[in-house]
Design a protein around this motif. Structure first.
Motif, PDB file in Angstrom:
ATOM      1  N   PHE A 121       0.825  -1.209   0.000  1.00 13.39           N
ATOM      2  CA  PHE A 121       0.000   0.000   0.000  1.00 13.39           C
ATOM      3  C   PHE A 121       0.860   1.261   0.000  1.00 13.39           C
ATOM      4  N   LEU A 122       1.923   1.273   0.788  1.00  8.70           N
ATOM      5  CA  LEU A 122       2.779   2.456   0.834  1.00  8.70           C
ATOM      6  C   LEU A 122       3.522   2.659  -0.487  1.00  8.70           C
ATOM      7  N   PHE A 123       4.042   1.568  -1.052  1.00  7.85           N
ATOM      8  CA  PHE A 123       4.810   1.683  -2.291  1.00  7.85           C
ATOM      9  C   PHE A 123       3.943   2.194  -3.431  1.00  7.85           C
ATOM     10  N   THR A 124       2.767   1.607  -3.611  1.00  7.27           N
ATOM     11  CA  THR A 124       1.897   2.044  -4.710  1.00  7.27           C
ATOM     12  C   THR A 124       1.427   3.483  -4.509  1.00  7.27           C
ATOM     13  N   GLN A 125       1.173   3.868  -3.248  1.00 11.25           N
ATOM     14  CA  GLN A 125       0.730   5.231  -2.973  1.00 11.25           C
ATOM     15  C   GLN A 125       1.836   6.241  -3.281  1.00 11.25           C
ATOM     16  N   VAL A 126       3.034   5.978  -2.789  1.00 10.94           N
ATOM     17  CA  VAL A 126       4.155   6.898  -3.010  1.00 10.94           C
ATOM     18  C   VAL A 126       4.535   6.947  -4.484  1.00 10.94           C
ATOM     19  N   LEU A 127       4.541   5.788  -5.139  1.00 15.69           N
ATOM     20  CA  LEU A 127       4.876   5.746  -6.567  1.00 15.69           C
ATOM     21  C   LEU A 127       3.880   6.552  -7.390  1.00 15.69           C
ATOM     22  N   GLY A 128       2.600   6.409  -7.088  1.00 14.15           N
ATOM     23  CA  GLY A 128       1.584   7.171  -7.808  1.00 14.15           C
ATOM     24  C   GLY A 128       1.730   8.667  -7.594  1.00 14.15           C
ATOM     25  N   MET A 129       1.996   9.077  -6.344  1.00 17.63           N
ATOM     26  CA  MET A 129       2.182  10.503  -6.056  1.00 17.63           C
ATOM     27  C   MET A 129       3.419  11.051  -6.755  1.00 17.63           C
ATOM     28  N   LEU A 130       4.497  10.277  -6.757  1.00 16.92           N
ATOM     29  CA  LEU A 130       5.738  10.727  -7.385  1.00 16.92           C
ATOM     30  C   LEU A 130       5.578  10.887  -8.893  1.00 16.92           C
ATOM     31  N   LEU A 131       4.969   9.900  -9.542  1.00 13.35           N
ATOM     32  CA  LEU A 131       4.765   9.979 -10.985  1.00 13.35           C
ATOM     33  C   LEU A 131       3.783  11.091 -11.357  1.00 13.35           C
ATOM     34  N   ALA A 132       2.756  11.273 -10.532  1.00 12.62           N
ATOM     35  CA  ALA A 132       1.805  12.354 -10.795  1.00 12.62           C
ATOM     36  C   ALA A 132       2.491  13.714 -10.701  1.00 12.62           C
ATOM     37  N   PHE A 133       3.421  13.848  -9.750  1.00 15.06           N
ATOM     38  CA  PHE A 133       4.153  15.114  -9.600  1.00 15.06           C
ATOM     39  C   PHE A 133       5.128  15.326 -10.756  1.00 15.06           C
ATOM     40  N   LEU A 134       5.851  14.286 -11.139  1.00 13.46           N
ATOM     41  CA  LEU A 134       6.855  14.426 -12.187  1.00 13.46           C
ATOM     42  C   LEU A 134       6.220  14.623 -13.566  1.00 13.46           C
ATOM     43  N   GLN A 135       5.125  13.899 -13.808  1.00 11.64           N
ATOM     44  CA  GLN A 135       4.471  13.966 -15.113  1.00 11.64           C
ATOM     45  C   GLN A 135       3.401  15.059 -15.192  1.00 11.64           C
ATOM     46  N   LYS A 136       3.127  15.698 -14.071  1.00 13.68           N
ATOM     47  CA  LYS A 136       2.087  16.730 -14.006  1.00 13.68           C
ATOM     48  C   LYS A 136       0.738  16.190 -14.481  1.00 13.68           C
ATOM     49  N   ASP A 137       0.474  14.947 -14.110  1.00 11.89           N
ATOM     50  CA  ASP A 137      -0.761  14.275 -14.526  1.00 11.89           C
ATOM     51  C   ASP A 137      -1.315  13.499 -13.332  1.00 11.89           C
ATOM     52  N   ALA A 138      -2.454  13.942 -12.816  1.00 16.78           N
ATOM     53  CA  ALA A 138      -3.030  13.326 -11.615  1.00 16.78           C
ATOM     54  C   ALA A 138      -3.500  11.902 -11.836  1.00 16.78           C
ATOM     55  N   ARG A 139      -3.631  11.483 -13.099  1.00 17.73           N
ATOM     56  CA  ARG A 139      -4.111  10.129 -13.366  1.00 17.73           C
ATOM     57  C   ARG A 139      -3.149   9.061 -12.863  1.00 17.73           C
ATOM     58  N   TRP A 140      -1.862   9.421 -12.686  1.00 16.21           N
ATOM     59  CA  TRP A 140      -0.907   8.453 -12.153  1.00 16.21           C
ATOM     60  C   TRP A 140      -1.247   8.063 -10.717  1.00 16.21           C
ATOM     61  N   MET A 141      -2.052   8.856 -10.035  1.00 12.93           N
ATOM     62  CA  MET A 141      -2.459   8.522  -8.669  1.00 12.93           C
ATOM     63  C   MET A 141      -3.258   7.222  -8.624  1.00 12.93           C
ATOM     64  N   ALA A 142      -3.834   6.847  -9.752  1.00 13.90           N
ATOM     65  CA  ALA A 142      -4.641   5.626  -9.806  1.00 13.90           C
ATOM     66  C   ALA A 142      -3.810   4.370  -9.630  1.00 13.90           C
ATOM     67  N   LEU A 143      -2.493   4.492  -9.551  1.00 16.65           N
ATOM     68  CA  LEU A 143      -1.660   3.327  -9.265  1.00 16.65           C
ATOM     69  C   LEU A 143      -1.852   2.824  -7.845  1.00 16.65           C
ATOM     70  N   GLY A 144      -2.266   3.685  -6.950  1.00 16.68           N
ATOM     71  CA  GLY A 144      -2.416   3.306  -5.545  1.00 16.68           C
ATOM     72  C   GLY A 144      -3.854   3.009  -5.169  1.00 16.68           C
ATOM     73  N   PRO A 145      -4.127   1.840  -4.577  1.00 21.57           N
ATOM     74  CA  PRO A 145      -5.506   1.530  -4.147  1.00 21.57           C
ATOM     75  C   PRO A 145      -6.068   2.547  -3.161  1.00 21.57           C
ATOM     76  N   LEU A 146      -5.228   3.089  -2.280  1.00 21.72           N
ATOM     77  CA  LEU A 146      -5.727   4.072  -1.318  1.00 21.72           C
ATOM     78  C   LEU A 146      -6.185   5.346  -2.021  1.00 21.72           C
TER      79      LEU A 146
END
Length: 309
Positions: free
Chosen positions: A230-255
């Motif tokens: 849960f932590l890895f998918t959440q952090v990975l989604g937030m990081l990619l969303a920040f780097l790519q400037k695309d909030a859709r990457w947040m969907a990588l995390g179930p939370l």
């Protein structure tokens, strides 16, 4: 001396043994009793209790100020309403919504739900396999579905309590504090939304922890794997969303997907300054894919346990 069978009196049994329809109930009840023997893990509910008190008081203060009364916890019993209190009440009625308080509590308790599901669900399957308890389970007329459903109910009961109870308490405070039961008449549908989201939240988290438990060899590995996933998918989604400037990457995390689903169910777009601006359909499909993968793992692994019994 050779035994003889009198077929005129005794007939051979030609039927088949069928598992009881509700055989998951003893598994669930015994699992909950065993989990409750240790009182220290119940401290994980402390953040939920604190959040419930805080958000419940905010809702109580909202309705008190709307009626021109200072909340009893902040003033004496004989204090009269002032123009300032009425002004604050008008502002509170515009700025505070009960549904926002409920979603805020859900957001605040997301991480603690992960800790609860990890603690109470990590060892449910892997410990049965490690000590050989599954041999006893499947030597009796117990179906795979009843075994899995019993385990799901064990962890689901603890997770459901951490989401449903705080939300219902906040709704109860709103109903009892609103004048003339106006909240129940005008916004009673929130209770249905609370029940719907609580079931979705519980089912997703419980399914994931059971899948991880079937893959692990020991409880400690399943616990670490659950929290890490849960932590890895959440952090990975937030990081990619920040780097790519695309909030859709947040969907990588179930939370994050559960938060987006909560916002969709309750009809909010921003909670505590956090804007949920990606397509909710993406979160629904992401959760469906995660559930499909989790239940595929559960069925295959439990079938293997059943075949070895």
């Amino acid at each position: 001396m050779k035994a003889t069978t009198h077929t005129e009196v005794y007939r051979p049994y030609t039927g088949e043994l069928r598992p009881p329809r509700w055989s998951f109930v003893p598994i669930a009840s015994s699992g909950i009793r065993v989990a409750l023997k240790s009182r220290w893990p119940l401290l994980l509910y402390l953040p939920a209790a604190i959040a419930t008190v805080i958000f419940g008081f905010i809702v109580y203060a909202k309705f008190s100020l709307e009626q021109g009364m200072t909340p009893g916890a902040l003033a004496g019993p004989n204090e009269q309403a002032s123009a300032g209190v009425v002004l604050v009440g008008t502002m509170a009625s515009k700025m505070i919504e009960v549904r926002d308080m409920i979603v805020g509590a859900i957001f605040a308790l997301g991480l603690f739900s992960v800790l609860l599901v990890a603690w109470y669900g990590a060892g449910l399957v892997c410990e049965d396999r490690r000590v050989g308890a599954h041999l006893l389970y499947f030597s009796r007329p117990l179906s795979l579905a009843n075994y899995v459903l019993g385990k799901l109910c064990v962890v689901g009961a603890f997770v459901l309590a951490s989401v449903l109870v705080p939300a219902l308490v906040i709704c109860t405070v709103a109903i009892s504090s609103s004048p003339g039961w106006t909240f129940l008449e005008d916004q009673g549908w929130i209770l249905l939304h609370v029940a719907l989201y609580s079931l979705v939240h519980t089912f997703v988290l419980a399914s994931l922890v059971l899948a991880i438990s079937t893959l692990a060899s020991r409880r400690i590995f399943a616990l670490i794997g659950t929290v890490g996933f849960f932590l890895f998918t959440q952090v990975l989604g937030m990081l990619l969303a920040f780097l790519q400037k695309d909030a859709r990457w947040m969907a990588l995390g179930p939370l994050a997907n559960l938060r987006r689903v909560a916002a969709t169910i309750f009809g909010v777009e921003r909670v505590a300054g956090f804007r949920l601006n990606w397509d909710p359909a993406l979160s629904w499909w992401a959760l469906a894919g995660v559930l499909l993968a989790a239940w595929t793992v559960i069925v295959l692994r439990v079938k293997r346990m059943e075949s070895l019994a």
